[in-house]
Scaffold this motif. Structure first.
Motif, PDB file in Angstrom:
ATOM      1  N   LEU A 165       0.826  -1.205   0.000  1.00  0.00           N
ATOM      2  CA  LEU A 165       0.000   0.000   0.000  1.00  0.00           C
ATOM      3  C   LEU A 165       0.858   1.253   0.000  1.00  0.00           C
ATOM      4  CD1 LEU A 165      -2.833  -0.903   2.553  1.00  0.00           C
ATOM      5  CD2 LEU A 165      -3.113  -0.404   0.117  1.00  0.00           C
ATOM      6  N   GLY A 198       0.416   3.322  -3.120  1.00  0.00           N
ATOM      7  CA  GLY A 198      -0.552   4.356  -2.788  1.00  0.00           C
ATOM      8  C   GLY A 198      -0.203   5.714  -3.331  1.00  0.00           C
ATOM      9  N   TRP A 246      -5.020   8.376   1.861  1.00  0.00           N
ATOM     10  CA  TRP A 246      -5.656   7.488   2.832  1.00  0.00           C
ATOM     11  C   TRP A 246      -5.084   6.080   2.761  1.00  0.00           C
ATOM     12  CZ3 TRP A 246      -8.352   3.131   1.408  1.00  0.00           C
ATOM     13  CH2 TRP A 246      -8.730   3.026   0.063  1.00  0.00           C
ATOM     14  N   THR A 247      -4.671   5.640   1.574  1.00  0.00           N
ATOM     15  CA  THR A 247      -4.077   4.302   1.470  1.00  0.00           C
ATOM     16  C   THR A 247      -2.734   4.242   2.191  1.00  0.00           C
ATOM     17  OG1 THR A 247      -3.155   4.962  -0.678  1.00  0.00           O
ATOM     18  CG2 THR A 247      -5.216   3.711  -0.692  1.00  0.00           C
ATOM     19  N   GLN A 248      -2.014   5.347   2.183  1.00  0.00           N
ATOM     20  CA  GLN A 248      -0.720   5.370   2.868  1.00  0.00           C
ATOM     21  C   GLN A 248      -0.893   5.422   4.384  1.00  0.00           C
ATOM     22  OE1 GLN A 248       0.756   8.732   0.551  1.00  0.00           O
ATOM     23  NE2 GLN A 248       2.270   7.404  -0.404  1.00  0.00           N
TER      24      GLN A 248
END
Length: 304
Positions: A149, A153, A276-278
């Protein structure tokens, strides 16, 4: 032998290190670990402001040089050690020096939260190595998902910076057994101070080559001294005191908050917004690190 101990006792009682230890005694050990983590990440944030003046290599040189000066003044280390102790001290110092050179190279190319999260894979790997618990396999998969991710990301993530962060992670993994050996073969802060001197000797030539005359500007020296205090002197002192008062398992779990602390400091101080993925990736690594640290300590506790 008794005369030597009698003569040294007043220094040990009234030394700056002893006074600092008494002051730390009033602070709960969990707060000491969290304050140390906050100090490290604030130091990294301050260090980024030196990059434009002396580069990352010059910043590392200033940090380790001033850290060596302060720790030597605090502990007044003795040079009288056997060959095995010197070998450990040199190995410790070289590991610290290379780890910082790699990490600051990563920090010039990556947000603070991503750099620290990647670097944290080093101690996580050590915690998981050799484990036969199914739960630890889950932690490893969770950490791997976090890395995927983290890299996926953000399309513009710097590959070179990521590789430098992985190199710093490998150094951190090596630092753990070397640091344990340092505690076995040297006394108190003697090995820590001498190891930091070795680390400074590793980094300073690179810093001089990269930072040139800008290294001696007064504001650069003042900022470098601040980075040394925040990133090395204060956290090392706080963590050593905390380890005397809490189980290593608890210490490891608290330290696993470091990637999240780095992401928050990057957001608040450096305005480095993560997707947000990070953020999910950071939380995956934090959870994996906490779980692995707890599992590793339980293995030690349950061992016959």
């Amino acid at each position: 032998m008794n005369i030597g101990r009698t003569e040294r006792a007043p220094y040990l009682r009234f030394s700056p290190a002893a006074r600092a230890r008494r002051g730390f005694g009033a602070i709960p050990p969990t707060a000491l670990v969290l304050l140390g983590t906050l100090s490290v990440q604030l130091g990294s944030a301050v260090a980024t402001h030196l990059f434009s003046a002396v580069g990352s290599l010059g910043t590392v040189a200033l940090r380790l040089f001033f850290a060596a000066v302060v720790l030597t003044a605090l502990w007044r280390p003795s040079l009288r050690m056997d060959r095995r102790a010197w070998a450990v001290v040199i190995g410790y110092g070289v590991t610290i020096g290379v780890m910082n050179l790699c990490f600051y190279q990563a920090l010039t190319r990556l947000p603070l939260g991503i750099a620290v999260t990647t670097e944290f894979l080093g101690p996580l790997t050590v915690a998981l190595a050799g484990s036969r618990r199914w739960l630890d396999a889950f932690w490893a998969l969770l950490a791997a998902a976090g890395v995927l991710l983290l890299v996926g990301g953000r399309g513009d993530i710097d590959l070179v910076g990521f590789l430098f962060a992985l190199a710093a992670a490998a150094c951190w993994a090596a630092y753990i057994p070397v640091g344990a050996a340092l505690g076995r073969h040297t006394d108190h802060g003697n090995g820590l101070a001498l190891g930091m001197v070795v680390a400074a000797l590793v980094a300073v030539p690179f810093g001089v080559a990269g930072g040139s005359t800008a290294l001696v500007h007064p504001w650069v020296l003042a900022a470098g001294f601040g980075v040394a205090l925040l990133s090395s002197v204060v956290p090392f002192s706080l963590e050593l005191e905390a380890l005397r008062r809490i189980p290593p398992r608890v210490f490891g779990i608290l330290m696993s908050l470091e990637p999240a602390m780095a992401a928050l400091i990057g957001l608040i101080v450096l305005q480095e917004a993560l997707r947000w993925t990070q953020w999910i990736a950071v939380l995956c690594v934090v959870a994996a690190s906490a779980g692995a640290a707890r599992g590793a300590r339980l293995d030690v506790t349950d061992a016959p």
